[in-house]
Design a protein around this motif. Structure first.
Motif, PDB file in Angstrom:
ATOM      1  N   UNK A  89      40.750  47.370  46.064  1.00 36.68           N
ATOM      2  CA  UNK A  89      40.539  47.301  44.614  1.00 36.68           C
ATOM      3  C   UNK A  89      39.077  46.945  44.357  1.00 36.68           C
ATOM      4  N   UNK A  90      38.410  47.763  43.547  1.00 33.95           N
ATOM      5  CA  UNK A  90      36.982  47.605  43.283  1.00 33.95           C
ATOM      6  C   UNK A  90      36.765  47.490  41.783  1.00 33.95           C
ATOM      7  N   UNK A  91      36.233  46.365  41.352  1.00 35.54           N
ATOM      8  CA  UNK A  91      35.922  46.204  39.928  1.00 35.54           C
ATOM      9  C   UNK A  91      34.777  47.134  39.559  1.00 35.54           C
ATOM     10  N   UNK A  92      35.038  47.969  38.555  1.00 36.47           N
ATOM     11  CA  UNK A  92      34.098  49.018  38.217  1.00 36.47           C
ATOM     12  C   UNK A  92      34.429  49.516  36.814  1.00 36.47           C
ATOM     13  N   UNK A  93      33.482  50.201  36.198  1.00 39.29           N
ATOM     14  CA  UNK A  93      33.737  50.757  34.874  1.00 39.29           C
ATOM     15  C   UNK A  93      34.674  51.960  34.932  1.00 39.29           C
ATOM     16  N   UNK A 107      39.361  51.965  41.466  1.00 35.85           N
ATOM     17  CA  UNK A 107      38.261  51.492  40.621  1.00 35.85           C
ATOM     18  C   UNK A 107      38.840  51.118  39.263  1.00 35.85           C
ATOM     19  N   UNK A 108      38.597  49.900  38.834  1.00 38.10           N
ATOM     20  CA  UNK A 108      39.188  49.458  37.584  1.00 38.10           C
ATOM     21  C   UNK A 108      38.440  48.262  36.996  1.00 38.10           C
ATOM     22  N   UNK A 109      38.469  48.165  35.674  1.00 33.24           N
ATOM     23  CA  UNK A 109      37.935  46.983  34.992  1.00 33.24           C
ATOM     24  C   UNK A 109      38.961  45.855  35.000  1.00 33.24           C
TER      25      UNK A 109
END
Length: 227
Positions: A89-93, A107-109
């Motif tokens: 899980x990668x915090x991303x826009x 990829x998720x906020x």
């Protein structure tokens, strides 16, 4: 890719892109490298002096990316076509799941478990639907080459609890269980063959299995994984 040494001995890699821009532009990428865009009239020496002047900003940005990467831990696994893949899980826009470099990257906020699961389900449904289109065409083409004419067929993908597939042969309708996405491609193909065989043999008689043996010789091998 070029490498520049800072006065303190540390190094940074950068990609130089010549563009008709007015100013020197610098961007720190997530992998810790730089992307520089500059007018063709600006010398390499001036560009590297500019990079050195921005060392403090660059190092802060690189440090932030490293801290963020450390937080992006592998949290779970998902099975796709017979193979287990770790989920990162990668915090991303961005809001999506992708399968790359032997892992699922989400990829998720909003890195909550339920939200991550929904993004994975979207990926799974889209890619399994595409796989089923390909397998359906593969079976139909094979039947035509054998001299048989398969009827017009509607393929529906469902999350079924008790059956891997079903064939409403009178209506030309085949349903495929979404849960087959966890099994090898050839196992999914064996289910397609099983359901198509019902257009010619409506029960599971010896003639039904003889049909499968003729058109899908590896049927028992791959379908046995579902037992």
């Amino acid at each position: 890719m070029n490498t520049l040494k800072f006065p303190d001995g540390s190094e940074i890699s950068y990609e130089l892109i010549r563009k008709p821009v007015k100013n020197l532009n610098l961007r720190v990428k997530e992998d810790g490298t730089l992307r520089i865009s500059a007018n063709s009239r600006i010398s390499l020496r001036r560009i590297e002096e500019f990079i050195i002047s921005q060392q403090a900003f660059i190092m802060r940005a690189v440090s932030r990316f490293r801290e963020r990467a450390a937080e992006n831990e592998i949290s779970d696994h998902m099975r796709w076509l017979g193979q287990d893949y770790p989920v990162r899980v990668i915090q991303n826009s961005r809001e999506c799941a992708v399968l790359e470099q032997d892992e699922f990257r989400v990829f998720t906020r909003v890195p909550g478990e339920e939200h991550v699961r929904r993004l994975l389900e979207v990926w799974l449904c889209e890619n399994f639907t595409q796989l089923c289109r390909e397998l359906n065409e593969e079976v139909r083409s094979s039947l035509v080459r054998s001299g048989l004419t398969p009827p017009p067929t509607l393929i529906t993908i469902k999350d079924m609890k008790s059956r891997w597939g079903s064939c409403a042969w009178a209506k030309g309708h085949i349903s495929i269980n979404l849960r087959l996405a966890a099994y090898p491609r050839d196992t999914v193909l064996s289910v397609f063959w099983h359901e198509y065989a019902h257009f010619w043999h409506h029960d599971h008689s010896p003639r039904f299995y003889a049909f499968l043996q003729e058109h899908c010789p590896d049927y028992r091998r791959w379908n046995s994984l579902l037992k």
